[in-house]
Design a protein around this motif. Structure first.
Motif, short mmCIF file in Angstrom:
data_model
loop_
_atom_site.label_atom_id
_atom_site.label_comp_id
_atom_site.label_asym_id
_atom_site.label_seq_id
_atom_site.Cartn_x
_atom_site.Cartn_y
_atom_site.Cartn_z
N SER A 1 0.83 -1.20 0.00
CA SER A 1 0.00 0.00 0.00
C SER A 1 0.87 1.26 0.00
O SER A 1 0.63 2.20 -0.75
CB SER A 1 -0.93 0.00 1.22
OG SER A 1 -1.68 1.18 1.30
N ARG A 2 1.91 1.26 0.83
CA ARG A 2 2.82 2.41 0.91
C ARG A 2 3.54 2.64 -0.41
O ARG A 2 3.65 3.78 -0.89
CB ARG A 2 3.82 2.18 2.04
CG ARG A 2 4.87 3.27 2.20
CD ARG A 2 4.26 4.61 2.62
NE ARG A 2 3.51 4.49 3.85
CZ ARG A 2 4.06 4.55 5.07
NH1 ARG A 2 5.36 4.73 5.21
NH2 ARG A 2 3.31 4.45 6.15
N ASP B 1 1.32 4.17 -2.95
CA ASP B 1 1.15 5.61 -2.72
C ASP B 1 2.32 6.39 -3.31
O ASP B 1 2.14 7.43 -3.95
CB ASP B 1 1.06 5.90 -1.22
CG ASP B 1 -0.32 5.64 -0.65
OD1 ASP B 1 -1.22 5.25 -1.43
OD2 ASP B 1 -0.51 5.84 0.57
N ARG B 2 3.51 5.89 -3.08
CA ARG B 2 4.70 6.59 -3.56
C ARG B 2 4.74 6.62 -5.09
O ARG B 2 5.01 7.64 -5.70
CB ARG B 2 5.97 5.92 -3.01
CG ARG B 2 6.11 6.02 -1.50
CD ARG B 2 7.43 5.44 -1.01
NE ARG B 2 8.56 6.17 -1.59
CZ ARG B 2 9.58 5.61 -2.22
NH1 ARG B 2 9.62 4.29 -2.38
NH2 ARG B 2 10.57 6.35 -2.69
N SER C 1 2.25 6.32 -7.13
CA SER C 1 1.15 7.09 -7.70
C SER C 1 1.54 8.56 -7.82
O SER C 1 1.15 9.23 -8.79
CB SER C 1 -0.11 6.95 -6.85
OG SER C 1 0.00 7.64 -5.62
N ARG C 2 2.29 9.07 -6.85
CA ARG C 2 2.72 10.46 -6.91
C ARG C 2 3.72 10.67 -8.05
O ARG C 2 3.69 11.70 -8.74
CB ARG C 2 3.33 10.86 -5.56
CG ARG C 2 2.33 10.77 -4.41
CD ARG C 2 2.99 10.81 -3.04
NE ARG C 2 3.41 12.15 -2.68
CZ ARG C 2 2.65 13.02 -2.02
NH1 ARG C 2 1.42 12.69 -1.66
NH2 ARG C 2 3.12 14.21 -1.70
N THR D 1 -3.91 10.74 -6.42
CA THR D 1 -2.87 10.65 -5.38
C THR D 1 -3.43 10.76 -3.96
O THR D 1 -2.69 11.09 -3.05
CB THR D 1 -1.81 11.74 -5.58
OG1 THR D 1 -2.45 13.03 -5.54
CG2 THR D 1 -1.09 11.58 -6.90
N GLY E 1 -3.79 9.07 -1.04
CA GLY E 1 -3.18 7.81 -0.64
C GLY E 1 -3.69 7.28 0.68
O GLY E 1 -4.50 7.90 1.37
N SER E 2 -3.17 6.11 1.04
CA SER E 2 -3.55 5.42 2.27
C SER E 2 -2.48 5.51 3.35
O SER E 2 -2.63 4.89 4.40
CB SER E 2 -3.85 3.95 1.96
OG SER E 2 -4.87 3.83 1.00
N SER E 3 -1.40 6.24 3.08
CA SER E 3 -0.28 6.27 4.02
C SER E 3 -0.71 6.86 5.36
O SER E 3 -1.27 7.95 5.44
CB SER E 3 0.86 7.09 3.43
OG SER E 3 1.38 6.45 2.30
N ARG F 1 -9.00 5.62 1.74
CA ARG F 1 -7.64 5.40 2.25
C ARG F 1 -7.43 3.95 2.70
O ARG F 1 -6.56 3.68 3.53
CB ARG F 1 -7.33 6.37 3.40
CG ARG F 1 -7.36 7.84 2.99
CD ARG F 1 -6.70 8.74 4.04
NE ARG F 1 -6.96 10.14 3.79
CZ ARG F 1 -6.27 10.90 2.94
NH1 ARG F 1 -5.28 10.38 2.23
NH2 ARG F 1 -6.58 12.18 2.79
#
Length: 728
Positions: A48-49, A52-53, A55-56, A67, A69-71, A94
């Motif tokens: 998941s992390r 997120d990275r 996707s940015r 973007t 995210g779920s972070s 998220r």
């Protein structure tokens, strides 16, 4: 440096240096988690992390389009581990780690590829087909949610209610197991939205009466909504004070504590059939979304303090403390997933996208499905259910209110999956008696008296439709729909579109509406605006003009819902409910006989009364009645075209109905602005070369008392408009 990169480097450094936080007091063994389970949860968190990275980075390169995210929320992977993959989950945006963790429970899933396809809006995105970035999976029982607030919570309540309902109303081809639990998640800021408050209240109201409701509300509390902080203690105080709901809280940074709390919530919901609230305290990393500059409203020291509580650091500490992994194991797993995510993204960004309007619109309408045909009851069964008086009533002319009542009874007798819900529809039979006697005939499980909350009524309908029912909710008055219209626009109508036709929530929504009530209610009970419905893609809107047409249209509406999975909205003209006479007292000119059971009013067809070619009057609902009243005083050979179905507008049938006419008059009981008349004027202007005029309601609300009809079309006005067109 981007905050996502800072958090990334801090994680690597802290694990390498052994700079880890203390673990929670609950040992994994006591929570029934072994080392393999802990590692599985951690893998979901890491993936998941990394998503997120990436996707940015994809967005920065113009290759990705989302973007949020779920972070910071990765602890919800432990919640997924505590539930079953057959438990339907309506997820907060998220909750990527939840979906990834659930994917590990189902064979053949590839959440990395699936989510990257969604980020890239690729045409082969398995959930939305490239239409939007949403969490969701048919295989994982996760319907997609596009809501950024809490408007998915009422339907989650409805879905949970449907599980117990399916046991009380057999035989139903239920989609959910009998022991399923419904999970729905939302943020602390969304808690303040009316849909969240309504859903929580409805769940408590239902549970308070000991009605089965296997449901878990998951409030993921990161303490802030975009830039507005939740007041300290507000969320807990709000959630703890809910009668009928069991409150459980946990530290969402600690996967063992979170798993134990989720397991307890699931046990309450599954075994006791009671709704539970799981309040997880978590953090938000990187701001609200990629475009959100968190430093503009949060001091750097606060941002850094939050980043120091990275849930992945907490899970790493737990893995090491429990002997499930070493520092090197953790770093290798993290970096391997990082590399795999990067490699996969390079291939995903080359996938094709949707390009044409036809491609985008392909899933507005859900696919047709094969369902059992009508369960035609025998004459003996009908006679027993209807009773002697109603069987006799079918053979004699009746007003609309009685014919709709008979028609609904026939439909419920024919289709056991039909359930109705609304305020006062059961014992009372509705404000106007339309559903009178149906609860006695079919029971409280199929004729559900709800609490007074339109959002919850429509949420109940959507949720039961998810589980194999054909709901027929009632909104008492058209003006009341505005309290809950987003349940149609933002939830029911969009689900096929954003799921590429994989999910649907068919229904037939009944609404009493329009004008011409003498001296009752004013604008709040007389509402002649359909604009709020007319521009929603995919829904069907019907307005009957007499009782026989209403019965025929309801038969078609149920067919559309059952076979084509459509959302159908039927507006019943209140003023025509009791209408008996047309020209003079006692003539019975507007009563009709119950239609033969084979008769329907197919979508895409109109009704034409008369064959004259001097003038075609195109209208619907009350307008048909008024035009027929006016007919004797219009010195011309005319025809009256009853649209019946307003959306989708049957353009070919309408044009064919006015073909050969020298003039066209549109009579619209709705307002001049936003009414059906606008679409008809455009249609006729584009296709006809004859004089066209329209006679509509004023752009006004409706008054109470003697002026109830002052702003509405009337018989004399139709005569004047027709004669003006005939004699310019």
């Amino acid at each position: 440096m981007d905050r996502a990169d800072i958090v990334h480097h801090n994680f690597l450094r802290r694990v390498r240096d052994g700079d880890l936080p203390p673990v929670g007091p609950l040992p994994a063994k006591e929570a029934r988690l072994d080392g393999a389970a802990l590692l599985s949860i951690f893998r979901a968190q890491v993936l998941s992390r990394q998503l997120d990275r990436i996707s940015r980075k994809m967005q920065a390169a113009g290759q990705g389009f989302y973007t949020i995210g779920s972070s910071g929320h990765e602890g919800n992977a432990a919640i997924a581990a505590a539930l079953r993959p057959t438990d339907p989950a309506f997820l907060h945006y998220r909750d990527a780690a939840f979906q990834i963790a659930r994917a590990a429970q189902v064979e053949g899933q590839d959440p990395l590829t699936d989510m990257l396809l969604s980020f890239a809006c690729a045409a082969d995105d398995p959930i939305s087909g490239g239409r939007h970035k949403v969490l969701g999976s048919k295989a994982l029982n996760i319907p997609p949610q596009t809501s950024t607030i809490a408007s998915h919570l009422p339907k989650a309540v409805g879905a949970a209610y449907s599980i117990g309902l399916a046991r009380r109303v057999p035989p139903i081809a239920a989609q959910y197991p009998a022991d399923a639990v419904v999970a729905c998640s939302f943020g602390d800021a969304s808690l303040n939205h009316s849909t969240a408050q309504g859903a929580l209240n409805t769940a408590g109201w239902t549970s308070y009466q000991n009605v089965p409701l296997p449901l878990i509300f998951i409030c993921e509390d990161n303490g802030i909504g975009i830039s507005t902080k939740s007041p300290a203690g507000w969320v807990a105080a709000n959630l703890q004070a809910r009668p009928g709901l069991e409150y459980i809280s946990c530290n969402g940074l600690d996967i063992v504590e979170t798993y134990a709390a989720a397991t307890r919530a699931a046990q309450i919901a599954r075994a006791r059939k009671k709704p539970a609230i799981l309040h997880t305290r978590c953090i938000r990393l990187y701001g609200h979304a990629g475009a959100d500059v968190e430093a503009a409203y949060r001091p750097k020291s606060e941002i850094e303090a939050i980043e120091a509580q990275d849930p992945l650091i907490h899970t790493a500490a737990r893995l090491i403390a429990e002997g499930a992994a070493s520092q090197d194991d953790i770093l290798k797993l993290y970096q391997d997933i990082e590399a795999q995510t990067s490699r996969t993204s390079e291939e995903i960004v080359t996938r094709p996208h949707l390009k044409t309007a036809a491609q985008v619109m392909r899933s507005i309408l859900p696919p047709e499905r094969t369902v059992p045909r009508i369960n035609a009851p025998s004459d003996a069964e009908r006679a027993e259910r209807f009773g002697v008086a109603d069987m006799r009533a079918m053979d004699a002319p009746q007003p609309m209110n009685k014919l709709i009542n008979l028609g609904l009874c026939d439909l419920m007798l024919s289709y056991p999956e039909i359930v109705m819900m609304g305020e006062d529809i059961g014992r009372k039979g509705g404000v106007y008696g339309i559903t009178k006697g149906l609860q006695t005939r079919f029971g409280e499980a199929r004729m559900i008296d709800t609490l007074l909350d339109e959002q919850s009524i429509l949420g109940l309908a959507i949720g039961t439709a998810h589980n194999g029912f054909v709901p027929m909710p009632e909104i008492q008055f058209l003006a009341y729909l505005h309290n809950a219209e987003d349940q149609i626009r933002g939830e029911a109508a969009t689900l096929p579109f954003f799921s590429n036709g994989q999910f649907s929530n068919p229904m037939v929504l009944r609404i009493a509406g329009l004008g011409y009530q003498r001296g009752f209610g004013g604008h709040f009970h007389n509402d002649n605006s359909l604009a709020v419905l007319r521009d929603i893609p995919g829904i069907v809107i019907g307005v009957p003009s007499d009782g026989a047409e209403a019965v025929r249209m309801y038969r078609e509406a149920v067919r559309l819902a059952r076979e084509e999975q459509r959302v159908v909205v039927m507006i019943e003209p209140i003023a025509l409910y009791p209408m008996r006479d047309l020209h003079e007292d006692g003539d019975g000119g507007w009563m009709r006989t119950y239609p033969d059971r084979a008769e329907t009013a197919p979508l895409g067809k109109v009704t034409v009364n008369g064959q004259g070619d001097d003038l075609a009057i195109v209208t619907f609902g009350n307008g048909v009645y008024l035009c027929e009243q006016a007919r004797p005083d219009i010195k011309a050979d005319l025809r009256v075209v009853d649209l019946r179905w307003l959306a989708p507008l049957a353009t070919e049938a309408v044009l064919d109905a006015v073909k050969g006419c020298k003039r066209v008059l549109i009579v619209d009981e709705c307002r001049r602005t936003g009414g059906q008349n606008e679409a008809l004027m455009a249609l006729f202007s584009e296709h006809l070369d004859v004089p066209i005029a329209r006679y509509t309601a004023e752009d006004s609300f409706i008054a109470t008392g003697p002026a109830y009809g002052a702003t509405l079309p009337n018989r004399d006005g139709i005569i004047r408009a027709a004669n003006a067109l005939l004699n310019p």
